[in-house]
Write a protein that holds these residues in place. Structure first.
Motif, PDB file in Angstrom:
ATOM      1  N   GLY A  36       0.797  -1.214   0.000  1.00  0.00           N
ATOM      2  CA  GLY A  36       0.000   0.000   0.000  1.00  0.00           C
ATOM      3  C   GLY A  36       0.836   1.273   0.000  1.00  0.00           C
ATOM      4  O   GLY A  36       0.306   2.363  -0.196  1.00  0.00           O
ATOM      5  N   PHE A  37       2.131   1.155   0.183  1.00  0.00           N
ATOM      6  CA  PHE A  37       3.016   2.316   0.203  1.00  0.00           C
ATOM      7  C   PHE A  37       3.724   2.460  -1.140  1.00  0.00           C
ATOM      8  O   PHE A  37       4.008   1.480  -1.818  1.00  0.00           O
ATOM      9  N   ASP A  38       4.039   3.704  -1.500  1.00  0.00           N
ATOM     10  CA  ASP A  38       4.821   3.945  -2.717  1.00  0.00           C
ATOM     11  C   ASP A  38       6.285   3.589  -2.498  1.00  0.00           C
ATOM     12  O   ASP A  38       6.970   3.149  -3.415  1.00  0.00           O
ATOM     13  N   ALA A  39       6.767   3.795  -1.268  1.00  0.00           N
ATOM     14  CA  ALA A  39       8.153   3.473  -0.933  1.00  0.00           C
ATOM     15  C   ALA A  39       8.256   3.277   0.575  1.00  0.00           C
ATOM     16  O   ALA A  39       7.484   3.858   1.339  1.00  0.00           O
ATOM     17  N   THR A  40       9.204   2.450   0.985  1.00  0.00           N
ATOM     18  CA  THR A  40       9.515   2.278   2.402  1.00  0.00           C
ATOM     19  C   THR A  40      11.028   2.243   2.546  1.00  0.00           C
ATOM     20  O   THR A  40      11.754   1.864   1.608  1.00  0.00           O
ATOM     21  N   TYR A  41      11.497   2.659   3.702  1.00  0.00           N
ATOM     22  CA  TYR A  41      12.927   2.601   4.001  1.00  0.00           C
ATOM     23  C   TYR A  41      13.078   2.258   5.474  1.00  0.00           C
ATOM     24  O   TYR A  41      12.569   2.980   6.335  1.00  0.00           O
ATOM     25  N   ILE A  62      15.993   1.160  15.144  1.00  0.00           N
ATOM     26  CA  ILE A  62      15.247   1.114  13.881  1.00  0.00           C
ATOM     27  C   ILE A  62      14.524   2.429  13.646  1.00  0.00           C
ATOM     28  O   ILE A  62      13.929   2.986  14.564  1.00  0.00           O
ATOM     29  N   THR A  63      14.618   2.914  12.431  1.00  0.00           N
ATOM     30  CA  THR A  63      13.752   3.983  11.957  1.00  0.00           C
ATOM     31  C   THR A  63      13.157   3.484  10.651  1.00  0.00           C
ATOM     32  O   THR A  63      13.890   3.155   9.719  1.00  0.00           O
ATOM     33  N   ALA A  64      11.835   3.388  10.620  1.00  0.00           N
ATOM     34  CA  ALA A  64      11.134   2.887   9.437  1.00  0.00           C
ATOM     35  C   ALA A  64      10.296   4.024   8.863  1.00  0.00           C
ATOM     36  O   ALA A  64       9.428   4.563   9.541  1.00  0.00           O
ATOM     37  N   SER A  65      10.576   4.379   7.619  1.00  0.00           N
ATOM     38  CA  SER A  65       9.862   5.463   6.941  1.00  0.00           C
ATOM     39  C   SER A  65       8.997   4.872   5.837  1.00  0.00           C
ATOM     40  O   SER A  65       9.449   4.001   5.090  1.00  0.00           O
ATOM     41  N   HIS A  66       7.758   5.381   5.743  1.00  0.00           N
ATOM     42  CA  HIS A  66       6.780   4.864   4.783  1.00  0.00           C
ATOM     43  C   HIS A  66       6.167   6.044   4.042  1.00  0.00           C
ATOM     44  O   HIS A  66       5.751   7.017   4.667  1.00  0.00           O
ATOM     45  N   PHE A  67       6.088   5.948   2.729  1.00  0.00           N
ATOM     46  CA  PHE A  67       5.635   7.058   1.900  1.00  0.00           C
ATOM     47  C   PHE A  67       4.446   6.659   1.036  1.00  0.00           C
ATOM     48  O   PHE A  67       4.453   5.596   0.422  1.00  0.00           O
ATOM     49  N   ILE A  68       3.430   7.545   0.995  1.00  0.00           N
ATOM     50  CA  ILE A  68       2.300   7.397   0.081  1.00  0.00           C
ATOM     51  C   ILE A  68       2.106   8.756  -0.597  1.00  0.00           C
ATOM     52  O   ILE A  68       1.798   9.743   0.075  1.00  0.00           O
ATOM     53  N   GLU A  70       2.805  12.356  -2.422  1.00  0.00           N
ATOM     54  CA  GLU A  70       3.718  13.433  -2.061  1.00  0.00           C
ATOM     55  C   GLU A  70       3.522  13.918  -0.628  1.00  0.00           C
ATOM     56  O   GLU A  70       4.430  14.501  -0.041  1.00  0.00           O
ATOM     57  N   GLU A  71       2.350  13.694  -0.061  1.00  0.00           N
ATOM     58  CA  GLU A  71       2.082  14.220   1.273  1.00  0.00           C
ATOM     59  C   GLU A  71       1.897  13.149   2.339  1.00  0.00           C
ATOM     60  O   GLU A  71       1.856  13.466   3.526  1.00  0.00           O
ATOM     61  N   GLY A  72       1.789  11.920   1.938  1.00  0.00           N
ATOM     62  CA  GLY A  72       1.590  10.851   2.912  1.00  0.00           C
ATOM     63  C   GLY A  72       2.911  10.313   3.411  1.00  0.00           C
ATOM     64  O   GLY A  72       3.715   9.787   2.651  1.00  0.00           O
ATOM     65  N   PHE A  73       3.151  10.474   4.699  1.00  0.00           N
ATOM     66  CA  PHE A  73       4.400  10.018   5.292  1.00  0.00           C
ATOM     67  C   PHE A  73       4.121   9.519   6.703  1.00  0.00           C
ATOM     68  O   PHE A  73       3.397  10.159   7.469  1.00  0.00           O
ATOM     69  N   TRP A  74       4.691   8.349   7.041  1.00  0.00           N
ATOM     70  CA  TRP A  74       4.562   7.790   8.377  1.00  0.00           C
ATOM     71  C   TRP A  74       5.921   7.232   8.770  1.00  0.00           C
ATOM     72  O   TRP A  74       6.564   6.517   7.994  1.00  0.00           O
ATOM     73  N   LYS A  75       6.378   7.586   9.967  1.00  0.00           N
ATOM     74  CA  LYS A  75       7.672   7.112  10.453  1.00  0.00           C
ATOM     75  C   LYS A  75       7.502   6.568  11.862  1.00  0.00           C
ATOM     76  O   LYS A  75       6.763   7.132  12.666  1.00  0.00           O
ATOM     77  N   ILE A  76       8.192   5.478  12.132  1.00  0.00           N
ATOM     78  CA  ILE A  76       8.218   4.906  13.479  1.00  0.00           C
ATOM     79  C   ILE A  76       9.667   4.596  13.821  1.00  0.00           C
ATOM     80  O   ILE A  76      10.437   4.136  12.965  1.00  0.00           O
ATOM     81  N   SER A  77      10.031   4.901  15.056  1.00  0.00           N
ATOM     82  CA  SER A  77      11.396   4.655  15.521  1.00  0.00           C
ATOM     83  C   SER A  77      11.349   3.858  16.807  1.00  0.00           C
ATOM     84  O   SER A  77      10.393   3.946  17.571  1.00  0.00           O
ATOM     85  N   GLY A  78      12.399   3.112  17.046  1.00  0.00           N
ATOM     86  CA  GLY A  78      12.479   2.346  18.276  1.00  0.00           C
ATOM     87  C   GLY A  78      13.703   1.462  18.277  1.00  0.00           C
ATOM     88  O   GLY A  78      14.717   1.772  17.652  1.00  0.00           O
ATOM     89  N   ARG A  79      13.588   0.372  18.975  1.00  0.00           N
ATOM     90  CA  ARG A  79      14.675  -0.601  19.059  1.00  0.00           C
ATOM     91  C   ARG A  79      14.087  -1.983  18.836  1.00  0.00           C
ATOM     92  O   ARG A  79      13.043  -2.325  19.402  1.00  0.00           O
ATOM     93  N   TYR A  80      14.729  -2.747  17.992  1.00  0.00           N
ATOM     94  CA  TYR A  80      14.344  -4.134  17.762  1.00  0.00           C
ATOM     95  C   TYR A  80      15.191  -5.044  18.649  1.00  0.00           C
ATOM     96  O   TYR A  80      16.386  -4.806  18.847  1.00  0.00           O
TER      97      TYR A  80
END
Length: 101
Positions: A36-41, A62-68, A70-80
């Protein structure tokens, strides 16, 4: 990279309960979500490994960035925290826990 059965725990970020899941089913779940995302990193840093014979623990920031679009962006950070086991000449992940920040 995963054991046949994996304990997955994202309760610190999303609530619910840790679950045991078949690795094939886990890959299908992730494929359905990530498609469902255009890109993830996903960036893992500060990786620490401890092992004793056929068992290892791995911790990583971990920092996980998710893009949908041009304006959709969701990021989550933590430790695995991962637990791995050696089977023959291969290491597989038997548990993955996210500690959300």
């Amino acid at each position: 990279m995963f054991s046949e059965i994996v304990l997955v725990d994202y309760t610190s970020a999303f609530g619910g309960e840790a679950v045991l899941v078949n690795c094939v089913d886990l890959m299908k779940q992730w494929a359905g979500l990530l498609s469902g995302f255009d890109a993830t990193y996903h960036d893992l840093t500060n990786i620490k490994v401890d092992h004793d014979c056929d068992v290892a623990t791995v911790a990583a920031d971990i920092t996980a960035s998710h893009f949908i679009g041009e304006e959709g962006f969701w990021k989550i950070s933590g430790r695995y925290a991962f637990e791995l086991e050696r089977s023959n000449d291969n290491w597989t992940i038997r548990s993955q826990t996210l500690f959300w920040r």
